[in-house]
Each structure stands twice: as structure tokens, then as C-alpha cells.
Design an enzyme around this catalytic site. Structure first.
Site, mmCIF file in Angstrom:
data_model
loop_
_atom_site.group_PDB
_atom_site.id
_atom_site.type_symbol
_atom_site.label_atom_id
_atom_site.label_comp_id
_atom_site.label_asym_id
_atom_site.label_seq_id
_atom_site.Cartn_x
_atom_site.Cartn_y
_atom_site.Cartn_z
ATOM 1 C CG ASP A 1 -0.274 -0.013 2.538
ATOM 2 O OD1 ASP A 1 0.869 -0.187 2.596
ATOM 3 O OD2 ASP A 1 -1.094 -0.058 3.537
ATOM 4 C CD GLU B 1 -8.592 2.983 6.535
ATOM 5 O OE1 GLU B 1 -8.319 2.033 7.498
ATOM 6 O OE2 GLU B 1 -8.050 4.276 6.451
ATOM 7 C CG ASN C 1 -8.674 1.325 11.216
ATOM 8 O OD1 ASN C 1 -7.919 0.497 10.818
ATOM 9 N ND2 ASN C 1 -9.106 2.335 10.488
ATOM 10 C CG HIS D 1 -5.933 -0.241 8.175
ATOM 11 N ND1 HIS D 1 -5.898 1.178 8.581
ATOM 12 C CD2 HIS D 1 -4.623 -0.761 8.706
ATOM 13 C CE1 HIS D 1 -4.540 1.537 8.443
ATOM 14 N NE2 HIS D 1 -4.002 0.282 8.813
HETATM 15 C C1 GLP Z 1 -0.679 1.371 8.357
HETATM 16 C C2 GLP Z 1 -0.331 0.382 6.947
HETATM 17 C C3 GLP Z 1 -0.376 -1.016 7.135
HETATM 18 C C4 GLP Z 1 0.063 -1.222 8.423
HETATM 19 C C5 GLP Z 1 -0.843 -0.930 9.436
HETATM 20 C C6 GLP Z 1 -0.137 -1.109 10.736
HETATM 21 O O1 GLP Z 1 -1.254 2.208 8.166
HETATM 22 N N1 GLP Z 1 -1.275 0.887 6.114
HETATM 23 O O2 GLP Z 1 0.110 -1.693 6.100
HETATM 24 O O3 GLP Z 1 0.167 -2.673 8.282
HETATM 25 O O4 GLP Z 1 -1.201 0.243 9.286
HETATM 26 O O5 GLP Z 1 0.724 -0.249 11.203
HETATM 27 P P1 GLP Z 1 1.741 -0.320 12.392
HETATM 28 O O6 GLP Z 1 2.616 -1.609 11.932
HETATM 29 O O7 GLP Z 1 2.598 0.768 12.192
HETATM 30 O O8 GLP Z 1 0.900 -0.590 13.506
#
Ligand code: GLP
Length: 248
Positions: free
Chosen positions: A67, A143, A136, A138
Site C-alpha cells: 500500500d 479500511e 481500526n 485495517h
Molecule cells: C498502516 C499501513 C498498514 C500497516 C498498519 C499497521 O497504516 N497502511 O500496511 O500494516 O497500518 O501499522 P503499524 O505496524 O505501524 O501499527
């Protein structure tokens, strides 16, 4: 669903790296898709150590970027491609031709989606994806309530994602949209690993693993994947311990 609970973040990272390295050793030429974000940073460090000690050849596989924040590129600290290149691709010495990323600066997002879909198809689909879980629920930028559409798409960012996003950036960046591989395509991956650490993730981990499969929590939609491995630490497992057995 195979659930592995490590003592701490380092244990989670080590275990995840071991599973990924084993997959790569058995499947040279496969396509991998790694989340950026903070959670996989330790796993990347472990993989790079293993690469340097020749336990695994990280250049023997291909990569698809999961992403990207629409409007951000490599020069924006905290963009997914900056994180992936600086934490993984560059230190691992992965040749550029083995990597396909979303160009978040390209206004033609339809083309960006199509190019990623073509890259995935050209490599026979995703062999292994390692996904973080957003606060959340995702996965990637899928989302809550993102429809079950194959391929890649642009998603308006949820308010939770926007507020959490500031942890990645070194200056205020008005992010509104994400471009992502859709959860339905991720679900077609032959192998899926979900990783999460810390008590801050305990509630969303519980909703993802033990709640109903519900589009309000995209990670929960992975529950019935035939080859799902969940690797979390004790903090993230706080609310589910005792509800799954055996723990490993
Ligand atoms: C981000 C990314 C995801 C990631 C998730 C968790 O916004 N879009 O690909 O896996 O949120 O992030 P983190 O590992 O920093 O908690």
C-alpha cells in the site's frame, strides 16, 4: 488458523522472520508482499541478518508493495516506499527489477492499480503476505467496510488511520487517500501471516481473531484463510489468551 504467541516484540520478529525465510528457501521465484508500518521493522532486521549470514537469499523472490499514501513518495519520510526501501530493500540489496511499488505521486491512480494487478498476475499471484493490523483493524489500506472487489483500489482514509498516521511522518502531511492491494486479492495469497505487538493492539487483535468475520474489521475477514499464521506477542494477545488452544 495457527496462532503463535511470542514473549515480546523481539520474539515475534524472530519467529516471523524464521517463517518467512523458510518460505523463501522453499519457494524461490515466489511473490511476497510485506506491510510497511512499524510492526515488521524487527522482522526485517532479522531477515537481513539471515540474508547476510546466507541462511536465506532475499533476492531470490519478487516483491509487491502492499500500500501507499496517495500523494507521498520516497522523499516523504514515513511513506510506505521510504520505509520499505530504507528498512528492507536497500539493506537487503534487492535488485530494483524484483520490486514493484505503487507510485503515490502519480495522479493516474487507475494506472497504478492496473500496473500492480499486472505485476501480481505475472508472478502467479502472491505466495506469501505479511500483514500488520491497523488500530481500526485495517490491513494494508483496506479500511473498515471496503468492498470485496478484486484487485487494487484507492480508499478514503478512515479518521483513525489519519490520526495514527502522524506517528510515521516528520511533519504534518494531509493524507486523505490510500492506494492498496485489496483484501480480496490478499486473501488469494497462498500464505498469510498476520503480525501485531503490544497491548495497544490487544483489543483489535481480539476483534480480528475472535469476533465475527465482519467488514467493519477487515483483518477479521482473513479468519478462514486456509493458510493463516498469526504471530503476536503477549501484549497483543492479552485479551485472547485462554480462548485459543494450544498456544505455541
Ligand atoms: C498502516 C499501513 C498498514 C500497516 C498498519 C499497521 O497504516 N497502511 O500496511 O500494516 O497500518 O501499522 P503499524 O505496524 O505501524 O501499527
Amino acid at each position: 488458523m495457527n496462532i503463535i504467541i511470542a514473549d515480546d516484540y523481539n520474539g515475534m520478529s524472530l519467529k516471523a522472520a524464521g517463517v518467512v525465510a523458510e518460505f523463501i528457501n522453499k519457494n524461490p521465484g515466489a511473490l511476497l508482499c510485506f506491510a510497511a508500518g512499524n510492526t515488521p521493522a524487527g522482522m526485517f532486521e532479522e531477515l537481513i541478518k539471515m540474508h547476510k549470514s546466507k541462511e536465506v537469499d532475499l533476492s531470490s523472490v519478487y516483491y509487491a508493495e502492499l500500500d501507499e499514501w496517495v500523494g507521498l513518495g520516497y522523499s516523504d519520510r514515513g511513506s510506505c516506499c521510504q520505509v520499505m526501501f530504507d528498512n528492507y530493500y536497500t539493506p537487503a540489496g534487492i535488485p530494483k527489477e524484483k520490486i514493484h511499488i505503487f507510485d503515490g505521486l502519480d495522479k493516474d491512480t487507475k494506472t497504478q492499480c492496473r500496473l500492480m494487478e499486472d505485476w501480481i498476475a505475472a508472478h502467479g499471484g502472491i505466495g506469501l503476505t505479511v500483514l500488520g493490523i491497523g488500530m481500526n483493524g485495517h490491513i494494508g489500506f483496506n479500511e473498515p467496510y471496503v468492498p470485496d472487489t478484486k484487485g487494487c483500489f484507492v480508499v478514503p482514509l478512515d479518521n483513525v488511520t489519519k490520526s495514527v498516521s502522524i506517528k510515521y511522518f516528520d511533519r504534518p502531511l494531509p493524507v486523505e487517500y490510500g492506494i492498496t492491494i485489496g483484501w480480496s486479492t490478499l486473501k488469494d495469497a497462498k500464505n498469510v501471516i498476520l503480525i501485531a505487538d503490544g497491548e495497544k493492539k490487544a483489543q483489535i487483535v481480539e476483534a480480528s481473531l475472535r469476533g465475527p468475520m465482519d467488514p467493519s474489521v477487515p483483518a477479521s475477514l482473513m479468519q478462514d484463510h486456509p493458510a493463516l499464521t498469526v504471530i503476536i506477542d503477549k501484549g497483543a494477545a492479552t485479551r485472547i489468551r485462554g480462548r485459543f488452544s494450544p498456544f505455541r
